[in-house]
Design a protein around this motif. Structure first.
Motif, mmCIF file in Angstrom:
data_model
loop_
_atom_site.group_PDB
_atom_site.id
_atom_site.type_symbol
_atom_site.label_atom_id
_atom_site.label_comp_id
_atom_site.label_asym_id
_atom_site.label_seq_id
_atom_site.Cartn_x
_atom_site.Cartn_y
_atom_site.Cartn_z
ATOM 1 N N TYR A 1 -35.621 -10.980 13.414
ATOM 2 C CA TYR A 1 -35.507 -11.461 14.788
ATOM 3 C C TYR A 1 -35.238 -12.959 14.823
ATOM 4 N N THR A 2 -34.505 -13.387 15.854
ATOM 5 C CA THR A 2 -34.316 -14.810 16.104
ATOM 6 C C THR A 2 -34.134 -15.012 17.594
ATOM 7 N N LEU A 3 -34.222 -16.255 18.035
ATOM 8 C CA LEU A 3 -33.979 -16.555 19.448
ATOM 9 C C LEU A 3 -33.331 -17.918 19.586
ATOM 10 N N THR A 4 -32.707 -18.140 20.728
ATOM 11 C CA THR A 4 -32.155 -19.437 21.087
ATOM 12 C C THR A 4 -32.472 -19.691 22.551
ATOM 13 N N THR A 5 -32.703 -20.945 22.891
ATOM 14 C CA THR A 5 -32.933 -21.309 24.295
ATOM 15 C C THR A 5 -31.645 -21.787 24.964
ATOM 16 N N PHE B 1 -43.671 -4.460 21.044
ATOM 17 C CA PHE B 1 -43.606 -5.476 22.103
ATOM 18 C C PHE B 1 -44.627 -6.582 21.852
ATOM 19 N N THR B 2 -45.869 -6.218 21.545
ATOM 20 C CA THR B 2 -46.915 -7.225 21.343
ATOM 21 C C THR B 2 -46.666 -8.038 20.076
ATOM 22 N N GLN B 3 -46.150 -7.413 19.010
ATOM 23 C CA GLN B 3 -45.826 -8.159 17.803
ATOM 24 C C GLN B 3 -44.750 -9.196 18.076
ATOM 25 N N ASN B 4 -43.751 -8.820 18.855
ATOM 26 C CA ASN B 4 -42.679 -9.751 19.177
ATOM 27 C C ASN B 4 -43.150 -10.888 20.071
ATOM 28 N N LYS B 5 -44.077 -10.599 20.970
ATOM 29 C CA LYS B 5 -44.627 -11.653 21.820
ATOM 30 C C LYS B 5 -45.223 -12.772 20.982
ATOM 31 N N GLY B 6 -45.885 -12.410 19.875
ATOM 32 C CA GLY B 6 -46.523 -13.404 19.034
ATOM 33 C C GLY B 6 -45.541 -14.378 18.420
ATOM 34 N N TRP B 7 -44.495 -13.870 17.767
ATOM 35 C CA TRP B 7 -43.562 -14.796 17.115
ATOM 36 C C TRP B 7 -42.689 -15.511 18.133
ATOM 37 N N ILE B 8 -42.404 -14.867 19.286
ATOM 38 C CA ILE B 8 -41.626 -15.545 20.333
ATOM 39 C C ILE B 8 -42.398 -16.754 20.857
ATOM 40 N N HIS B 9 -43.695 -16.580 21.072
ATOM 41 C CA HIS B 9 -44.538 -17.703 21.495
ATOM 42 C C HIS B 9 -44.487 -18.824 20.463
ATOM 43 N N PHE B 10 -44.662 -18.458 19.201
ATOM 44 C CA PHE B 10 -44.663 -19.453 18.124
ATOM 45 C C PHE B 10 -43.329 -20.177 18.038
ATOM 46 N N ARG B 11 -42.228 -19.431 18.083
ATOM 47 C CA ARG B 11 -40.909 -20.035 17.945
ATOM 48 C C ARG B 11 -40.558 -20.927 19.136
ATOM 49 N N LEU B 12 -40.918 -20.500 20.337
ATOM 50 C CA LEU B 12 -40.653 -21.328 21.512
ATOM 51 C C LEU B 12 -41.391 -22.658 21.409
ATOM 52 N N ALA B 13 -42.651 -22.604 21.025
ATOM 53 C CA ALA B 13 -43.438 -23.822 20.889
ATOM 54 C C ALA B 13 -42.849 -24.738 19.828
ATOM 55 N N ASN C 1 -36.631 -17.940 30.658
ATOM 56 C CA ASN C 1 -36.364 -16.521 30.472
ATOM 57 C C ASN C 1 -35.538 -16.297 29.216
ATOM 58 N N LEU C 2 -35.630 -15.088 28.680
ATOM 59 C CA LEU C 2 -34.878 -14.698 27.491
ATOM 60 C C LEU C 2 -34.266 -13.322 27.717
ATOM 61 N N TRP C 3 -32.958 -13.199 27.506
ATOM 62 C CA TRP C 3 -32.305 -11.904 27.667
ATOM 63 C C TRP C 3 -32.767 -10.922 26.599
ATOM 64 N N THR C 4 -32.911 -9.663 26.985
ATOM 65 C CA THR C 4 -33.183 -8.575 26.042
ATOM 66 C C THR C 4 -32.054 -7.551 26.168
ATOM 67 N N ASN D 1 -25.347 -12.225 35.579
ATOM 68 C CA ASN D 1 -24.594 -13.485 35.561
ATOM 69 C C ASN D 1 -25.503 -14.704 35.459
ATOM 70 N N GLU D 2 -26.810 -14.486 35.545
ATOM 71 C CA GLU D 2 -27.730 -15.597 35.335
ATOM 72 C C GLU D 2 -27.561 -16.137 33.919
ATOM 73 N N GLN D 3 -27.967 -17.371 33.719
ATOM 74 C CA GLN D 3 -27.934 -17.969 32.388
ATOM 75 C C GLN D 3 -29.362 -18.152 31.877
ATOM 76 N N ASN D 4 -29.632 -17.578 30.723
ATOM 77 C CA ASN D 4 -30.970 -17.612 30.134
ATOM 78 C C ASN D 4 -30.879 -17.718 28.618
ATOM 79 N N GLY D 5 -32.038 -17.877 27.982
ATOM 80 C CA GLY D 5 -32.095 -17.861 26.528
ATOM 81 C C GLY D 5 -31.880 -16.443 26.010
#
Length: 272
Positions: free
Chosen positions: A149-153, A181-193, A203-206, A256-260
């Motif tokens: 998994y990875t994310l971008t803002t 879902f709960t496992q992903n919440k953990g690393w998403i929190h960590f990575r965002l911080a 917000n983050l698109w899924t 059409n919204e713009q999000n992470g």
């Protein structure tokens, strides 16, 4: 993954103190970003050295001896720096390539496969299959079981978000269970911080599809609109001065919204 490995360590002997290692400041790379696959309690650092040697999958380790906590953590990637001998600080971290050849006994230089563990047997060794994941995620990606998994803002529309993930060989993240879902919440929190340095809201698109009914275990705010062109995103909200984020609930918004963006790799590479 926790595992009682003491029964597998009966052949390990306590070695004498090793000199000639370089003491440096501990690498500031967070364990969540490392491809850690096992940790166990071991009496001595030298058993941790031996344990790393037995797994081809082990590329580095760190050992903690602090306040009676003696823990060995094996990683499937390296530290990309000189090994550290932090005896004065209560820990040691080391790349496998820097472990002296005298460790590991008969397993030193073994030819077991990436999905096997080497164990000594009399004057030779045997290779025993282990159940650890051999998934190799791209650097700085998170891993949960056999997924990366990875994310971008960066702010992108839904279609741009899909293209962003596709360009990395991945796709927009989906959740198939409450556990996932709960496992992903953990690393998403960590990575965002870690990425933002502070914790604003956003917000983050899924890749989830908005269709009724949504899974009962998924926290979801339904829209007050009949618009058909809706896509699902994950919200995150700063909890003010507490220094934490509230991840979720999910919402359906205009595509059409713009999000992470959060991407997942369902067919990642494996360690050789």
């Amino acid at each position: 993954m926790e595992m009682d490995l003491l029964s597998a360590l009966v052949f390990l002997s306590v070695a004498e103190y090793t000199s000639g290692l370089v003491e440096l400041q501990f690498l500031g790379r967070a364990p969540l970003l490392m491809q850690r696959y096992t940790r166990t309690t071991l009496p001595t650092l030298y058993q941790c050295l031996d344990l790393c040697v037995t797994y081809k999958l082990c590329k580095s380790f760190y050992y903690t001896n602090n306040n009676a906590i003696r823990r060995c953590v094996l990683n499937a990637d390296d530290f990309r720096q000189i090994s550290t001998w932090g005896a004065n600080y209560g820990y040691t971290s080391m790349e496998k390539a820097h472990i002296p050849k005298r460790y590991g006994g008969m397993c030193s230089g073994h030819s077991c496969a990436i999905n096997e563990m080497c164990m000594q047997s009399n004057t030779t060794y045997v290779c025993i299959e282990h159940d650890y994941s051999t998934v190799k995620c791209p650097e700085e990606w998170a891993r949960f079981e056999d997924m990366c998994y990875t994310l971008t803002t960066d702010q992108l529309t839904f279609e741009e978000a899909k293209e962003y993930c596709a360009n990395t060989g991945a796709e927009l993240v989906t959740f198939d269970s409450w556990k996932e879902f709960t496992q992903n919440k953990g690393w998403i929190h960590f990575r965002l911080a870690r990425t933002l340095g502070k914790l604003p809201s956003g917000n983050l698109w899924t890749g989830l599809t908005y269709s009724l009914p949504m899974p009962h275990w998924l926290p979801f705010n339904h829209p007050d609109t009949n618009e058909s062109d809706l896509c699902v995103l994950m919200t995150y909200t700063s909890r003010g001065t507490s220094g934490s984020l509230r991840i979720g609930p999910l919402e359906a918004r205009s595509c059409n919204e713009q999000n992470g963006v959060v991407c997942q790799h369902k067919a990642p590479e494996h360690w050789p």
